[in-house]
Each structure stands twice: as structure tokens, then as C-alpha cells.
Design a protein around this motif. Structure first.
Motif, PDB file in Angstrom:
ATOM      1  N   TYR A 179      -9.443  28.118  28.827  1.00  0.00           N
ATOM      2  CA  TYR A 179      -8.793  27.251  29.815  1.00  0.00           C
ATOM      3  C   TYR A 179      -7.291  27.189  29.554  1.00  0.00           C
ATOM      4  CZ  TYR A 179     -12.860  25.030  32.060  1.00  0.00           C
ATOM      5  OH  TYR A 179     -13.975  24.763  32.800  1.00  0.00           O
ATOM      6  N   GLY A 180      -6.947  26.882  28.304  1.00  0.00           N
ATOM      7  CA  GLY A 180      -5.538  26.725  27.962  1.00  0.00           C
ATOM      8  C   GLY A 180      -4.761  28.008  28.168  1.00  0.00           C
ATOM      9  N   ILE A 181      -5.355  29.145  27.791  1.00  0.00           N
ATOM     10  CA  ILE A 181      -4.665  30.426  27.969  1.00  0.00           C
ATOM     11  C   ILE A 181      -4.428  30.681  29.454  1.00  0.00           C
ATOM     12  CG2 ILE A 181      -4.821  32.921  27.635  1.00  0.00           C
ATOM     13  CD1 ILE A 181      -6.601  32.339  25.186  1.00  0.00           C
ATOM     14  N   GLY A 182      -5.468  30.458  30.275  1.00  0.00           N
ATOM     15  CA  GLY A 182      -5.306  30.664  31.715  1.00  0.00           C
ATOM     16  C   GLY A 182      -4.234  29.773  32.293  1.00  0.00           C
ATOM     17  N   ASP A 183      -4.175  28.518  31.843  1.00  0.00           N
ATOM     18  CA  ASP A 183      -3.178  27.566  32.327  1.00  0.00           C
ATOM     19  C   ASP A 183      -1.763  28.000  31.948  1.00  0.00           C
ATOM     20  OD1 ASP A 183      -2.294  25.330  33.573  1.00  0.00           O
ATOM     21  OD2 ASP A 183      -2.838  23.942  31.970  1.00  0.00           O
ATOM     22  N   ALA A 184      -1.590  28.372  30.660  1.00  0.00           N
ATOM     23  CA  ALA A 184      -0.263  28.784  30.203  1.00  0.00           C
ATOM     24  C   ALA A 184       0.160  30.097  30.861  1.00  0.00           C
ATOM     25  CB  ALA A 184      -0.260  28.926  28.683  1.00  0.00           C
ATOM     26  N   GLU A 185      -0.782  31.034  31.041  1.00  0.00           N
ATOM     27  CA  GLU A 185      -0.446  32.289  31.724  1.00  0.00           C
ATOM     28  C   GLU A 185      -0.003  32.008  33.163  1.00  0.00           C
ATOM     29  OE1 GLU A 185       0.049  35.108  30.589  1.00  0.00           O
ATOM     30  OE2 GLU A 185      -1.496  35.882  29.256  1.00  0.00           O
ATOM     31  N   ASN A 186      -0.618  31.029  33.816  1.00  0.00           N
ATOM     32  CA  ASN A 186      -0.212  30.661  35.171  1.00  0.00           C
ATOM     33  C   ASN A 186       1.252  30.221  35.199  1.00  0.00           C
ATOM     34  OD1 ASN A 186      -0.793  29.890  38.052  1.00  0.00           O
ATOM     35  ND2 ASN A 186      -0.242  27.881  37.244  1.00  0.00           N
ATOM     36  N   ASP A 187       1.670  29.428  34.185  1.00  0.00           N
ATOM     37  CA  ASP A 187       3.068  29.000  34.139  1.00  0.00           C
ATOM     38  C   ASP A 187       4.006  30.149  33.787  1.00  0.00           C
ATOM     39  OD1 ASP A 187       2.659  26.474  34.981  1.00  0.00           O
ATOM     40  OD2 ASP A 187       3.422  25.478  33.190  1.00  0.00           O
ATOM     41  N   VAL A 188       3.540  31.104  32.983  1.00  0.00           N
ATOM     42  CA  VAL A 188       4.337  32.323  32.756  1.00  0.00           C
ATOM     43  C   VAL A 188       4.571  33.025  34.093  1.00  0.00           C
ATOM     44  CG1 VAL A 188       4.360  34.611  31.703  1.00  0.00           C
ATOM     45  CG2 VAL A 188       3.575  32.648  30.377  1.00  0.00           C
ATOM     46  N   GLY A 189       3.520  33.093  34.908  1.00  0.00           N
ATOM     47  CA  GLY A 189       3.661  33.697  36.232  1.00  0.00           C
ATOM     48  C   GLY A 189       4.659  32.950  37.095  1.00  0.00           C
ATOM     49  N   ILE A 190       4.645  31.603  37.036  1.00  0.00           N
ATOM     50  CA  ILE A 190       5.594  30.806  37.823  1.00  0.00           C
ATOM     51  C   ILE A 190       7.028  31.127  37.407  1.00  0.00           C
ATOM     52  CG2 ILE A 190       6.408  28.453  38.226  1.00  0.00           C
ATOM     53  CD1 ILE A 190       3.514  27.552  38.068  1.00  0.00           C
ATOM     54  N   ALA A 237       0.829  40.346  38.173  1.00  0.00           N
ATOM     55  CA  ALA A 237      -0.052  40.771  37.075  1.00  0.00           C
ATOM     56  C   ALA A 237      -0.422  39.591  36.176  1.00  0.00           C
ATOM     57  CB  ALA A 237       0.631  41.863  36.251  1.00  0.00           C
ATOM     58  N   THR A 238       0.532  38.687  35.959  1.00  0.00           N
ATOM     59  CA  THR A 238       0.272  37.521  35.108  1.00  0.00           C
ATOM     60  C   THR A 238      -0.707  36.568  35.778  1.00  0.00           C
ATOM     61  OG1 THR A 238       2.511  37.715  34.212  1.00  0.00           O
ATOM     62  CG2 THR A 238       1.347  35.661  33.794  1.00  0.00           C
ATOM     63  N   TYR A 239      -0.555  36.351  37.091  1.00  0.00           N
ATOM     64  CA  TYR A 239      -1.510  35.500  37.801  1.00  0.00           C
ATOM     65  C   TYR A 239      -2.924  36.097  37.751  1.00  0.00           C
ATOM     66  CZ  TYR A 239       2.357  32.809  39.837  1.00  0.00           C
ATOM     67  OH  TYR A 239       3.440  32.010  40.031  1.00  0.00           O
ATOM     68  N   GLU A 240      -3.017  37.412  37.879  1.00  0.00           N
ATOM     69  CA  GLU A 240      -4.327  38.060  37.779  1.00  0.00           C
ATOM     70  C   GLU A 240      -4.938  37.806  36.399  1.00  0.00           C
ATOM     71  OE1 GLU A 240      -6.121  39.263  39.945  1.00  0.00           O
ATOM     72  OE2 GLU A 240      -5.062  40.414  41.472  1.00  0.00           O
ATOM     73  N   ARG A 241      -4.090  37.884  35.374  1.00  0.00           N
ATOM     74  CA  ARG A 241      -4.574  37.640  34.017  1.00  0.00           C
ATOM     75  C   ARG A 241      -5.039  36.193  33.860  1.00  0.00           C
ATOM     76  NH1 ARG A 241      -0.673  40.126  31.826  1.00  0.00           N
ATOM     77  NH2 ARG A 241       0.666  38.381  31.246  1.00  0.00           N
ATOM     78  N   SER A 242      -4.290  35.266  34.447  1.00  0.00           N
ATOM     79  CA  SER A 242      -4.675  33.851  34.410  1.00  0.00           C
ATOM     80  C   SER A 242      -6.048  33.659  35.060  1.00  0.00           C
ATOM     81  CB  SER A 242      -3.627  33.003  35.117  1.00  0.00           C
ATOM     82  OG  SER A 242      -4.045  31.667  35.267  1.00  0.00           O
ATOM     83  N   ARG A 243      -6.254  34.280  36.223  1.00  0.00           N
ATOM     84  CA  ARG A 243      -7.540  34.154  36.921  1.00  0.00           C
ATOM     85  C   ARG A 243      -8.682  34.725  36.068  1.00  0.00           C
ATOM     86  NH1 ARG A 243      -7.657  34.103  42.693  1.00  0.00           N
ATOM     87  NH2 ARG A 243      -8.757  36.098  42.802  1.00  0.00           N
ATOM     88  N   GLN A 244      -8.412  35.788  35.333  1.00  0.00           N
ATOM     89  CA  GLN A 244      -9.444  36.370  34.484  1.00  0.00           C
ATOM     90  C   GLN A 244      -9.873  35.405  33.376  1.00  0.00           C
ATOM     91  OE1 GLN A 244      -7.792  40.074  33.116  1.00  0.00           O
ATOM     92  NE2 GLN A 244      -7.715  40.970  35.175  1.00  0.00           N
ATOM     93  N   TYR A 245      -8.886  34.710  32.779  1.00  0.00           N
ATOM     94  CA  TYR A 245      -9.228  33.744  31.727  1.00  0.00           C
ATOM     95  C   TYR A 245     -10.019  32.574  32.300  1.00  0.00           C
ATOM     96  CZ  TYR A 245      -6.681  35.933  27.923  1.00  0.00           C
ATOM     97  OH  TYR A 245      -6.275  36.792  26.938  1.00  0.00           O
ATOM     98  N   PHE A 246      -9.632  32.091  33.492  1.00  0.00           N
ATOM     99  CA  PHE A 246     -10.388  31.005  34.098  1.00  0.00           C
ATOM    100  C   PHE A 246     -11.804  31.455  34.461  1.00  0.00           C
ATOM    101  CE2 PHE A 246      -6.172  29.004  35.388  1.00  0.00           C
ATOM    102  CZ  PHE A 246      -6.282  28.009  34.429  1.00  0.00           C
ATOM    103  N   ALA A 247     -11.938  32.697  34.907  1.00  0.00           N
ATOM    104  CA  ALA A 247     -13.274  33.220  35.213  1.00  0.00           C
ATOM    105  C   ALA A 247     -14.118  33.313  33.946  1.00  0.00           C
ATOM    106  CB  ALA A 247     -13.152  34.594  35.874  1.00  0.00           C
TER     107      ALA A 247
END
Length: 592
Positions: free
Chosen positions: A174-185, A198-208
Motif C-alpha cells: 500500500y505504502g509503496i503504491g501511494d508513494a509511487e503515485n506521488d512520484v508520478g505527480i 510509467a510511474t503511475y502504472e507501477r503504482s497501480r501494480q503495487y495496489f493490485a
């Protein structure tokens, strides 16, 4: 506006059953059922009364506050922050004080009022000395999120990447996906569209991976904005519609406004300008009704562009003027000065914590010196009362004072000498980088530390400059030293913060990557190899091109079971890279 706000605060709350008072207890419910969570927390607080442990109360109030932000419930947010402030005072709880500050910061940034970033910096300062890794990761992410949402990507990016590393150490998908989302922002704010996507895709993968399907949909709206910039309007429209449907069902007003605006942009990109304009007028009206001025500025700018495309130039101009007026109200020189001061204060506190142990040791030595001085004074007073032996007393007092002075001089000399020896034993004098001794010390500590069962293996990279002897023989050792320093400067900037770099001899360097795994180690090695090959060398350096070869080995605990066998595996891989033609990366066949 990119979707980090709500993901920022509401997703730092993952349930962690092994920790009784985690700040991560209500993350998923804060997204899927914010109104229900607020009601449930109020009921628990009323039933428990004064019997509720302070740490549990803090956990409940943080969950309530994040749910209140998601549902735009100002009354619940005020209740949560006021009770957190009270808890911080009564229980002397800095984490509760920080939680209240982070909630206010998120509200102020979203609504375009006050100094939200300043609030976030003050909140982070309150927990700067915490040792609990969950609290450290939580606070680091909150500050990253505040910078990202305040559109300061250069400052957000390193903090967000540190948060990714911290959550990875906790195995918190969860935390990795959340932080990756902010990297994307942050990347999106810098207009690095492909990297952000690419970063948002990675975030979605962690949440999945964490089975948080609603969060996969939510990040999809951020990804939709990148798809629009890449000319993929139909894909963007589908993602934003899915996100809007979910947000309306859970009552997340601010997120729904963002998704509605993205749908309007996608419609315009598909040539339906009038429909997009009418949709955006409704979104702006809803943002005004909700009083979310931080988002209203972005919504007005979108409406202005769509109004211009639809031929309503008068409305386009009015929207631009209103956006400028609202933006200037929260971006004043005074607030910027306060933020700079708080940033400097926060950085100073971090530096103070790093040197606290050294200061403590020096204080002990100073106390010993003062004790010796006090003893000398007492002896001097006794000697003065002995009239029959004045000469002897005077000599003894002078001797004691001399000893004290010599002790002081010796203490200062020992401090300087110890510092010099420490630097000499652990630093390479030519490049200033850690040397072989420092590398062996760090590697021994790493291999001696317990490692979690599911953690990725440690990875070792051995790097050697190709044809370095020819460089020295052809242009001299002084120029060869310049080449070594150029490579050192590049490695310092290119290697991840979590890795350790050392020059272990001649033209050979080592990179130690804890719990990285072989795949990540190979990616890093290839990045370093390509980066060195692409270096633009100084014109006065008579070297046409610089390349390196890299051997990579992971510590598997069997064939690589100690530092010696690990080094040997990496060295064989390096030899293979050299034999294969140089400018190559090879993985060890002895481990993996």
C-alpha cells in the motif's frame, strides 16, 4: 489537479495487525466508506470514554481525519484535529501533534487557504527524532505529499523516493503504491509525461498486489491525464469515467471533481468541444459550492481553455482573471518567506540529529575535564591554608594547573587526531569516496544483520574501468586520476540512496545494494554502464570515450555464504564481462 491529495493522507493508513497502535489501521475503509468510518470512530470514542489508551485514540482520530478530507466533511475534520491537539498536550504525544498538523496542511493546500506547506513542515519537525520505522515512513511520506500537491516537484521527488524505500523496507505494498503515485505527480508537474505514466502504472501494480482494486481505479485517473498528453484520449476517457463512478459511490467530492474535469478534457481532445465546455461549467460550479478553492484554480484554467475552444472568449478571459486572483491570494511573498524559513529549520534539525552522538561523547569528556579543574581548585584552597609549607603548596598548585592545561591540550589534540584517523581509514584520499576498509566494514555489518524471510537478496556490483592501464600509460597518471574523479562524481549522483559505493582499489569500485534482488541490481548496473558510456568528457582530457565493465552477484546464502565467496562471485562475473569484450554487464553464475 493530479490525484495525490486524497491518496496522500488517506492511503498512509494501512492496517498492520502485528502493531497494536499503527497509524495505518483504517486506510482501505477511509477510501471505500469514509462516511461510515467517521460514524464508527465517533461511536468507539463515545463508548470507550477516558479508558481509551492514548495511542489507540490517536489511531482512531487519524483515520477519522483522513476520511473527513476524502468526504469534504469540515466538521469531522475540525473534531479530529482538535482532539489530536488535545491528546498531544495531555499525553505529551508528538505523533498526535504531527498528525493534526498534517491533516490541517492537507486541508489548506486543497482549499487554497493559509500556509499548508508550512503546516506540513512544522508537523514533520515534531517527529523528526522518532525511531519507529512506520512513523518515520509515514512522516516522510506526508511531507513528500505536501510538496507534490503544492506543485513543488523538485523538493517532492527526493522525499517521495525516500518514502518508497522506507515502505519497501516494511514490505508495505500500500505504502509503496501511494508513494509511487506521488512520484508520478511530481514527474507530471515537471512535464515528464512518459516517466510519470510509467510511474503511475507501477503504482497501480503495487495496489493490485495489495488487492486494493479501488485504489487501482483511483490512480487510473492520474494515468488518464498522461494518456491525454500522449494523444490517447479514448483510453483516458475510459479510465476517468471508471474513477468518477467509484468516487460518486463513496462520496469523495474532491476526487469526483478531478475526474469530471479529466472527462471534459478527454471529450475536447476527441473534438466534442461544446459538450466538454458545458461539462466543465458544471464542475466549476460544484467546486465553488464545495468551497475547495485549491482545486477551483485549476478547474477555472481548464474551463478557460475549453471556453476558448467553444468560442466563448468573454468567459475564457473571466476564468483566467478569477484563477489569477485566487492563486495570488495563497502565494504571497510573506508565506513563501515563512516556508523557506521552515525548510531551513527542518534541515538544520536533521543535521543536529546526525551529530548528536558525537556531541554527547564530547560532553562526557568535557565533564571529566571540569572535574579535574574543580579538583585542582580544591587542592589549591587547601594549600593556601597551610602557612608552614607555602612554597610546597605553590609548587603543587602550579603543577596541578599545568597538568590540567596539558590535559586540555591533549584532549583537543586527541579529538583532532581521532577525526583525522577516522577519515583516513575510511576514505579514499584521491576521490573522497569510501575505501576498501569502509566497504568491508559495511558489507560485514550487512551480512551480520538479521534479514526477513521474504526480503530480496543483497546485491554486489564490481565495476572496473576498461583499458585504464592504457589510459595511464598513454596520457599519464595525473590525467588518469582525473578520469577516476570523473567516474566517482558520476557514481555519486547515479547510484540509489539506499546503496553504498566505494573505491576498493586502483580503477575498481564496488556498489553494495541491500535487499535489492538480482533483477534490480542488473538494472542499476546497466544504467551505470550506459551512463558512463554517454558521459561527455572535458575537452582538455585526451580520452575519446570512457567505458566500464560490471560484474553482478547476489548473496544467496549457499554458494555465496560469506563476504569472500560473494566478492569472488562478483569478480568472476566482472572477469566474464571483460573477456566478453568490455563495456558489458554480466551476472554471476555462482549465485542467483
Amino acid at each position: 489537479m493530479l490525484r495525490g491529495a486524497w491518496l496522500g493522507l488517506l492511503l498512509t493508513l494501512m492496517a498492520t495487525p502485528a502493531v497494536a497502535t499503527s497509524m495505518n489501521a483504517f486506510r482501505e475503509r477511509a477510501v471505500t466508506d469514509p462516511h461510515g468510518l467517521i460514524d464508527a470512530v465517533r461511536q468507539q470514542l463515545d463508548q470507550a470514554g477516558i479508558e481509551l489508551p492514548p495511542a489507540r485514540e490517536r489511531e482512531l482520530l487519524w483515520g477519522m481525519g483522513t476520511a473527513a478530507i476524502n468526504s469534504n466533511d469540515d466538521a469531522a475534520l475540525a473534531e479530529a484535529t482538535l482532539r489530536l491537539d488535545g491528546l498531544a498536550t495531555v499525553a505529551n504525544d508528538p505523533v498526535a501533534a504531527a498528525a493534526a498538523g498534517f491533516l490541517r496542511a492537507r486541508h489548506d493546500i486543497a482549499n487554497g487557504v493559509g500556509d499548508g506547506l508550512g503546516e506540513a513542515l512544522k508537523a514533520a519537525d515534531k517527529v523528526l527524532g522518532e525511531s519507529d520505522p512506520e512513523i518515520v515512513a509515514w512522516a516522510r511520506f506526508q511531507l513528500c505529499d505536501a510538496y507534490a500537491l503544492d506543485e513543488k516537484p523538485a523538493k517532492a521527488l527526493p522525499l517521495c523516493r525516500q518514502a518508497v524505500t522506507a515502505y519497501r523496507a516494511l514490505n508495505d505494498d500500500y505504502g509503496i503504491g501511494d508513494a509511487e503515485n506521488d512520484v508520478g505527480i511530481a514527474l507530471a508537474t515537471m512535464d515528464r509525461v512518459d516517466d510519470a505514466a510509467a510511474t503511475y502504472e507501477r503504482s497501480r501494480q503495487y495496489f493490485a498486489r495489495a488487492k486494493a482494486e479501488q485504489l487501482v481505479v483511483m490512480v487510473g485517473d492520474n494515468l488518464a491525464q498522461m494518456y491525454l498528453k500522449q494523444g490517447r484520449a479514448r483510453e483516458a476517457l475510459a479510465l476517468s469515467r471508471a474513477s468518477l463512478k467509484q468516487e460518486l459511490a463513496t462520496g469523495r467530492i474532491s476526487d469526483a471533481l478531478n475526474s469530471s474535469a479529466d472527462i471534459a478534457r478527454a471529450e475536447a481532445a476527441l473534438g466534442r468541444h461544446r459538450e466538454a465546455y458545458e461539462q466543465m461549467r458544471k464542475v466549476v460550479a460544484q467546486a465553488r459550492t464545495a468551497g475547495i478553492n485549491g482545486q477551483l484554480v485549476d478547474m477555472l484554467k481548464v474551463e478557460s481553455r475549453l471556453a476558448e475552444q467553444a468560442g466563448d472568449l468573454r468567459q475564457a478571459l473571466a476564468d483566467e482573471r478569477e484563477a489569477a486572483r485566487l492563486g495570488s491570494a495563497v502565494d504571497t511573498p510573506a508565506l513563501r518567506a515563512i516556508e523557506v524559513e521552515l525548510e531551513q529549520r527542518y534541515a538544520a534539525r536533521e543535521k543536529e540529529l546526525r551529530i548528536s552522538e558525537l556531541e554527547h561523547a564530547n560532553e562526557l569528556k568535557d565533564l571529566q575535564l571540569k572535574a579535574a579543574e574543580a579538583d585542582a581548585a580544591r587542592r589549591r584552597e587547601q594549600q593556601q591554608r597551610q602557612r608552614l609549607v607555602n612554597t610546597t603548596i605553590a609548587l603543587l598548585a602550579a603543577a596541578l594547573l599545568l597538568i590540567v592545561g596539558l590535559l586540555a591540550l591533549l584532549l583537543r589534540a586527541q579529538r583532532r587526531h581521532a577525526a583525522e584517523l577516522q577519515a583516513q581509514t575510511l576514505r579514499d584520499p584521491l576521490t573522497g569516496m569510501a575505501n576498501r576498509r569502509a566497504f568491508q566494514q559495511r558489507a560485514t555489518e550487512l551480512l551480520g544483520s538479521p534479514r526477513e524471510a521474504n526480503a530480496a537478496p543483497h546485491v554486489l556490483l564490481l565495476i572496473d574501468i576498461d583499458h585504464f592501464k592504457c589510459i595511464n600509460d598513454s596520457i599519464g597518471h595525473l590525467q588518469g586520476d582525473r578520469v577516476l574523479r570523473l567516474l566517482t562524481d558520476y557514481l555519486r549522483t547515479a547510484v540509489y540512496d539506499c546503496c553504498f559505493v566505494a573505491r576498493i582499489g586502483g580503477e575498481e569500485f564496488a556498489v553494495l545494494c541491500p535487499q535489492a534482488g538480482l533483477a534490480a541490481g542488473m538494472r542499476l548496473a546497466e544504467t551505470l554502464r550506459a551512463g558512463v558510456a554517454a558521459l561527455v568528457l572535458p575537452q582538455d582530457l585526451p580520452v575519446a570515450r570512457l567505458t566500464i565493465s560490471i560484474g553482478v552477484a547476489q548473496f544467496d546464502g549457499t554458494r555465496c555464504h560469506d563476504l569472500s565467496s560473494w566478492m569472488r562471485a562478483a569478480d568472476l562475473a566482472l572477469y566474464s564481462a571483460k573477456s566478453g569484450g568490455r563495456d558489458r554487464v554480466e551476472a554471476s553464475k555462482l549465485a542467483g
